[in-house]
Enzyme design. Structure first.
Site, PDB file in Angstrom:
ATOM      1  N   PRO A  91      40.687  14.515   1.995  1.00  0.00           N
ATOM      2  CA  PRO A  91      40.558  13.834   1.284  1.00  0.00           C
ATOM      3  C   PRO A  91      38.715  13.787   0.113  1.00  0.00           C
ATOM      4  CG  PRO A  91      41.546  12.884   2.919  1.00  0.00           C
ATOM      5  CD  PRO A  91      41.205  14.918   3.196  1.00  0.00           C
ATOM      6  N   CYS A  92      38.788  13.072  -1.319  1.00  0.00           N
ATOM      7  CA  CYS A  92      37.918  13.062  -1.597  1.00  0.00           C
ATOM      8  C   CYS A  92      37.495  11.115  -2.071  1.00  0.00           C
ATOM      9  CB  CYS A  92      38.154  14.069  -3.193  1.00  0.00           C
ATOM     10  SG  CYS A  92      39.057  13.147  -4.454  1.00  0.00           S
TER      11      CYS A  92
END
Length: 367
Positions: free
Chosen positions: A82-83
């Site tokens: 997840p960014c």
């Protein structure tokens, strides 16, 4: 090398990367994600189901056992931790102890334990710049003795999307593999336009229900006041085109010459590309997500097309979940291009040299 290229995908989301890798000739033997709705979407669209799991609780031994391979035998491991912890929209997010940032370290440990022939690490473009520098250097220090590391930035419009979405993708090819990774060249000479991508779709039902012939083609409710505001915005325009008396109070005190979020209340142009599709695409108050002609925001089906998903790909979950699945997805055409280049490398092809990047200091080329 066997004709069957076996792959594990972690942080699989709704399946954008898996779809692209499948089209490139990989068999995704195991996929996992923590988000239940994303897993539900994945399982609607693939023969082999994904598993809802917390990736940081998985061990290399578990993954090897699930896929029934020994360490070093797996062809490819893919993952896009997840960014949000590196988002440009969160000032200083890379300095915060956002637990999502540490998932990258967990992913690197899994790579080291499984030792696949190749791996993919995909993230937002800013991860490959200053914000992700410390993580990239740690990753390089941990893996460069075993892998040739190839970091690159990719614009999705170069691979057939009507969207100028940029992503940072790091590909590692194990050093004992004869081939080398060549970053795929653009697959199109001319960028696709918004009209070419979604212009043939009929208007969604006015009651916000799903279109009977196009899954996920539905609009969100909008106040009449906002609809009126948006009606003044031409293609390519934004909040500055709204007459003074109809503007939001905050826009009345904003100097238009100062810039200030020009994409808010933005309307797309038929003959251009859209900006990055995010989880907020269903509201033109969040960015340039207004339909070129109709006074509404994009529907999930329109956003999915702009992300490169085929119409048969159906998204499960409520509206919030669906829009975030689409916004967080890797565009399948881009994933396919990366997969095909990896496939060539695993078959012994490719011409890239070790000097592309092999040490922490060389990541400065990408930062």
């Amino acid at each position: 090398m066997s004709d069957k290229l076996r792959c594990i995908e972690l942080f699989c989301g709704c399946g954008g990367m898996s779809l692209g890798l499948k089209n490139a000739g990989f068999s995704v033997e195991f996929a996992a994600d923590l988000e239940a709705s994303a897993v539900a979407t994945y399982n609607k669209n693939f023969e082999r189901s994904a598993t809802q799991a917390d990736v940081n609780k998985l061990t290399p031994q578990q993954l090897l056992s699930i896929v029934d391979v020994e360490r070093g035998e797996l062809d490819l491991m893919s993952g896009g931790p997840p960014c949000q912890g590196f988002s440009k929209q969160r000032r200083g997010a890379h300095l915060l102890e956002d637990k999502r940032n540490f998932l990258i370290k967990d992913y690197v440990q899994l790579i080291d334990g499984v030792m696949p022939k190749a791996f993919i690490l995909e993230n937002v473009a800013v991860f490959g710049q200053k914000r992700g520098q410390a993580y990239l250097e740690e990753l390089s220090a941990a893996l460069h003795d075993e892998y040739y590391l190839n970091p690159n930035f990719y614009n999705s419009a170069d691979f057939g999307l009507a969207q100028t979405r940029e992503r940072f993708i790091l590909v590692g090819i194990r050093r004992d593999i004869a081939g080398r990774f060549d970053a795929p060249k653009p697959s199109v000479k001319t960028w696709k336009t918004v009209k070419e991508a979604i212009g043939d779709l009929p208007p969604p039902p006015s009651d916000c229900s799903e279109h009977p012939n196009y899954p996920n083609h539905m609009t969100t409710r909008i106040s009449e006041k906002n609809r009126l505001r948006f009606s003044f915005v031409p293609q390519g325009g934004g909040w500055k085109d709204i007459p003074w008396e109809h503007r939001l109070e905050c826009h009345k005190v904003t100097d238009p010459k100062a810039g200030g979020w020009p994409d808010v209340y933005g309307r797309l142009s038929w003959d251009k590309q859209c900006p990055t599709i995010t989880g907020g695409f269903d509201s033109f108050t969040r960015g340039r997500y207004g339909h070129p002609e109709q006074n509404r925001a994009l529907t999930p089906r329109e956003a999915a097309r702009l992300q490169g998903f085929p119409d048969w790909f159906v998204f499960a979950g409520n509206r919030h979940q669906v829009r975030h699945q689409i916004g967080n997805a890797v565009p399948p055409p881009l994933a396919q291009a990366i997969g095909e280049s990896i496939k060539t490398a695993l078959a012994g092809g490719g011409t890239a040299q070790e000097s592309v990047t092999t040490t922490a200091s060389q990541f400065s080329l990408a930062i």
